[in-house]
Design a protein around this motif. Sequence first.
Motif, mmCIF file in Angstrom:
data_model
loop_
_atom_site.group_PDB
_atom_site.id
_atom_site.type_symbol
_atom_site.label_atom_id
_atom_site.label_comp_id
_atom_site.label_asym_id
_atom_site.label_seq_id
_atom_site.Cartn_x
_atom_site.Cartn_y
_atom_site.Cartn_z
ATOM 1 N N PHE A 160 -91.899 13.310 5.776
ATOM 2 C CA PHE A 160 -92.141 13.140 4.277
ATOM 3 C C PHE A 160 -93.550 13.933 3.770
ATOM 4 C CE2 PHE A 160 -94.591 10.441 1.152
ATOM 5 C CZ PHE A 160 -93.434 10.531 -0.381
ATOM 6 N N ARG A 161 -93.194 14.563 3.007
ATOM 7 C CA ARG A 161 -94.534 15.511 1.994
ATOM 8 C C ARG A 161 -94.985 15.038 1.591
ATOM 9 N NH1 ARG A 161 -92.238 20.959 3.600
ATOM 10 N NH2 ARG A 161 -89.671 20.792 2.465
ATOM 11 N N LEU A 162 -96.311 14.044 2.623
ATOM 12 C CA LEU A 162 -96.627 13.311 1.969
ATOM 13 C C LEU A 162 -97.879 14.520 1.728
ATOM 14 C CD1 LEU A 162 -98.820 11.225 1.842
ATOM 15 C CD2 LEU A 162 -99.250 11.166 3.333
ATOM 16 N N SER A 163 -98.462 15.546 2.165
ATOM 17 C CA SER A 163 -99.843 16.642 1.933
ATOM 18 C C SER A 163 -99.317 16.999 0.673
ATOM 19 C CB SER A 163 -98.953 17.709 2.790
ATOM 20 O OG SER A 163 -98.342 18.450 2.382
ATOM 21 N N SER A 164 -98.030 17.832 -0.033
ATOM 22 C CA SER A 164 -97.613 17.755 -1.502
ATOM 23 C C SER A 164 -97.856 16.534 -2.419
ATOM 24 C CB SER A 164 -96.380 18.490 -1.541
ATOM 25 O OG SER A 164 -95.552 16.953 -1.784
ATOM 26 N N PHE A 165 -98.688 16.031 -2.618
ATOM 27 C CA PHE A 165 -98.730 14.255 -3.327
ATOM 28 C C PHE A 165 -100.413 14.191 -3.025
ATOM 29 C CE2 PHE A 165 -94.480 13.713 -2.254
ATOM 30 C CZ PHE A 165 -94.545 13.682 -3.959
ATOM 31 N N GLN A 166 -101.665 16.115 -2.447
ATOM 32 C CA GLN A 166 -102.346 15.146 -2.222
ATOM 33 C C GLN A 166 -102.874 15.449 -4.170
ATOM 34 O OE1 GLN A 166 -104.604 15.728 1.081
ATOM 35 N NE2 GLN A 166 -106.713 15.275 -0.457
ATOM 36 N N ASP A 167 -102.979 16.420 -4.917
ATOM 37 C CA ASP A 167 -103.740 16.259 -6.141
ATOM 38 C C ASP A 167 -103.223 15.527 -7.259
ATOM 39 O OD1 ASP A 167 -104.516 18.761 -5.482
ATOM 40 O OD2 ASP A 167 -103.662 19.691 -6.495
ATOM 41 N N GLN A 168 -101.637 14.518 -6.439
ATOM 42 C CA GLN A 168 -101.697 13.462 -7.525
ATOM 43 C C GLN A 168 -101.989 12.292 -7.526
ATOM 44 O OE1 GLN A 168 -97.147 13.626 -9.058
ATOM 45 N NE2 GLN A 168 -96.565 15.159 -7.833
ATOM 46 N N LEU A 169 -102.026 12.212 -6.172
ATOM 47 C CA LEU A 169 -103.087 10.901 -6.070
ATOM 48 C C LEU A 169 -104.949 11.219 -6.274
ATOM 49 C CD1 LEU A 169 -101.620 10.461 -2.001
ATOM 50 C CD2 LEU A 169 -101.280 9.249 -4.027
ATOM 51 N N GLU A 170 -105.103 11.872 -5.870
ATOM 52 C CA GLU A 170 -106.349 12.460 -5.928
ATOM 53 C C GLU A 170 -106.705 12.202 -7.635
ATOM 54 O OE1 GLU A 170 -108.613 15.400 -5.129
ATOM 55 O OE2 GLU A 170 -108.290 15.117 -3.042
ATOM 56 N N GLN A 171 -105.278 12.221 -8.428
ATOM 57 C CA GLN A 171 -105.317 12.403 -10.226
ATOM 58 C C GLN A 171 -105.090 10.520 -10.486
ATOM 59 O OE1 GLN A 171 -106.361 14.465 -12.271
ATOM 60 N NE2 GLN A 171 -106.808 13.206 -14.243
ATOM 61 N N LEU A 172 -104.474 10.155 -9.696
ATOM 62 C CA LEU A 172 -103.651 8.942 -9.965
ATOM 63 C C LEU A 172 -105.610 7.990 -9.723
ATOM 64 C CD1 LEU A 172 -102.358 6.417 -9.935
ATOM 65 C CD2 LEU A 172 -101.907 6.732 -7.459
ATOM 66 N N TYR A 173 -106.387 8.199 -8.767
ATOM 67 C CA TYR A 173 -107.350 7.626 -8.230
ATOM 68 C C TYR A 173 -108.391 7.666 -9.575
ATOM 69 C CZ TYR A 173 -106.015 5.649 -3.633
ATOM 70 O OH TYR A 173 -105.600 4.996 -3.374
ATOM 71 N N ALA A 174 -108.370 8.890 -9.766
ATOM 72 C CA ALA A 174 -109.561 9.571 -10.924
ATOM 73 C C ALA A 174 -109.209 8.602 -11.897
ATOM 74 C CB ALA A 174 -109.880 11.236 -11.167
#
Length: 505
Positions: A160-174
């Motif tokens: 699973f390409r978890l790494s491609s969600f780096q920015d989206q996850l950081e955005q979710l947390y923000a």
Amino acid sequence: MSFYITTPIYYVNAQPHLGHAYTTIVADVLARHMRQRGEDVFFLTGTDEHGEPVADAARDQGVSPQELADRNAERFKALAPRLDASNDFFIRTTDEEHERRVQDVLQAVHDNGYTYKGMYEGWYCPRCADFKVENEILEGNRCPIHEIELELHQEENWFFRLSSFQDQLEQLYADQQDFVMPPARYNEALAFIKSGLQDVSLSRQRLQWGVTVPWDTEHVFYVWFDALLNYYTALGYARPGEDLTDRFWPATYHLIGKDILKFHTVFWPAMLMAARLPIPEHVFVHGFLLGADGRKMSKSLGNVLDPFEVIDQFGVDALRFYLMRDVAFGADGSVSMDAVTARYESELANDYGNLASRTLAMIRRYRDGVVPDVATDPELAGEFDGLSERVSALLGRLEVTTALEEIWQRVRRCNRYVEKRAPWQLAKDPSSAQALDQTLASLAEAVRVISVLLHAYMPASTATLLEALGAPDVSVGGAAFAATGGGRTVAALEPLFPKRAPEPA
Ligand code: MSP
């Protein structure tokens, strides 16, 4: 408003223990409270039945994984009613409907381009025919079961390409600073994300005990993805002929222990993003129950608190109360039979049980069992100003221990009020009849309000008490002081929390 709350689904390779009971009870307190507020509630719990640990346990016991799962799932299913848990459904990940929906969602993840085939490298035990994960491996790379040296093996897996969600996850947390609660756990999860995400294995090739990958049937899904999806799939089939997904998804709260944080706060939202599904509102991470010595509970240390023993000795409400009261929800806390006994005697039998029995007994003795229909005492009423709103607000943020303390302060306040007003003295003097009326009406009202607010914590005993008070309505809206007038007839009440006979020496 809809309120959807979940517990983790429990591994069927172990017996139900206090850690499982704990999360189920907290979830139940919240589900019941929200129902009392008139919310549209769905409460889910269940069992996690695939994967290596279950397959291993089955092999050790000489049965098939399905047989082991069937046998142990029954034990977990039976745990819920013993805890007085009001779950709306019990999911098993071996349910056909679950498996089909897991395939649908993960097929969408695949179709959306978030999977690829790659090499998985890990430590393999030939005797177990199984890869061992990091925290299972003994010193010197040895198998925890056979204690033989593990071999470094490779196999082809889907990733699973978890790494491609780096920015989206950081955005979710923000954007959603309360996505993970309490804040210390939010920081922990965010730090994990910021350290840089790596792709994760989505399938296993060798192990057959799992949900088949629909686009590559030689593989089964890695158990964690199958398991996490339970929160979503259950809504599709919990009610035959009805799909509750639109009504309850996304979940309001996932309750979890701190050991499974990474899966719920990182893998899970990324997986949902990949499937283009909405993200849950909150993941609440609680602490661990520890033995009296502050160490992890374990049979070999002899510091285990057995939930069934507590229920047998003190009743289920006492177990529920004790866990919500003695362990600050969110933090780790020590538990022991001695502490249960102390809380039971001082708080349930004395503070609350006594207040209830004396209030009812005095109304029966001095007023023929009829609650005097007079205005309540502003002094006591003032103590309840805004209480139900405050308790509701705290429970809305899952501050179950603080909310209970708020209520308990009123229990203590009422006992002081009884001592101060000394109704038994007032009863001796006919010129104090009005004062006695006011005192009894105020106490009846106070006990009613307290019991409505305690109902989510201790459903059985509060229901008995409210019934005896002639005021069985448990809606939080009706928990304003003096909302109910007098004139009701009260019934006799057996002690709610009887004093126990001393243990034989
Ligand atoms: N099957 C996974 C969860 C999958 S959810 C999609 C799992 N199961 S478990 O049975 O091992 O643990 C279930 C829960 O019990 C976890 O939240 C874990 O933190 C909790 N607890 C286990 N021991 C505990 C204590 N001693 N105290 C409090 N909770 C503990 O993990």
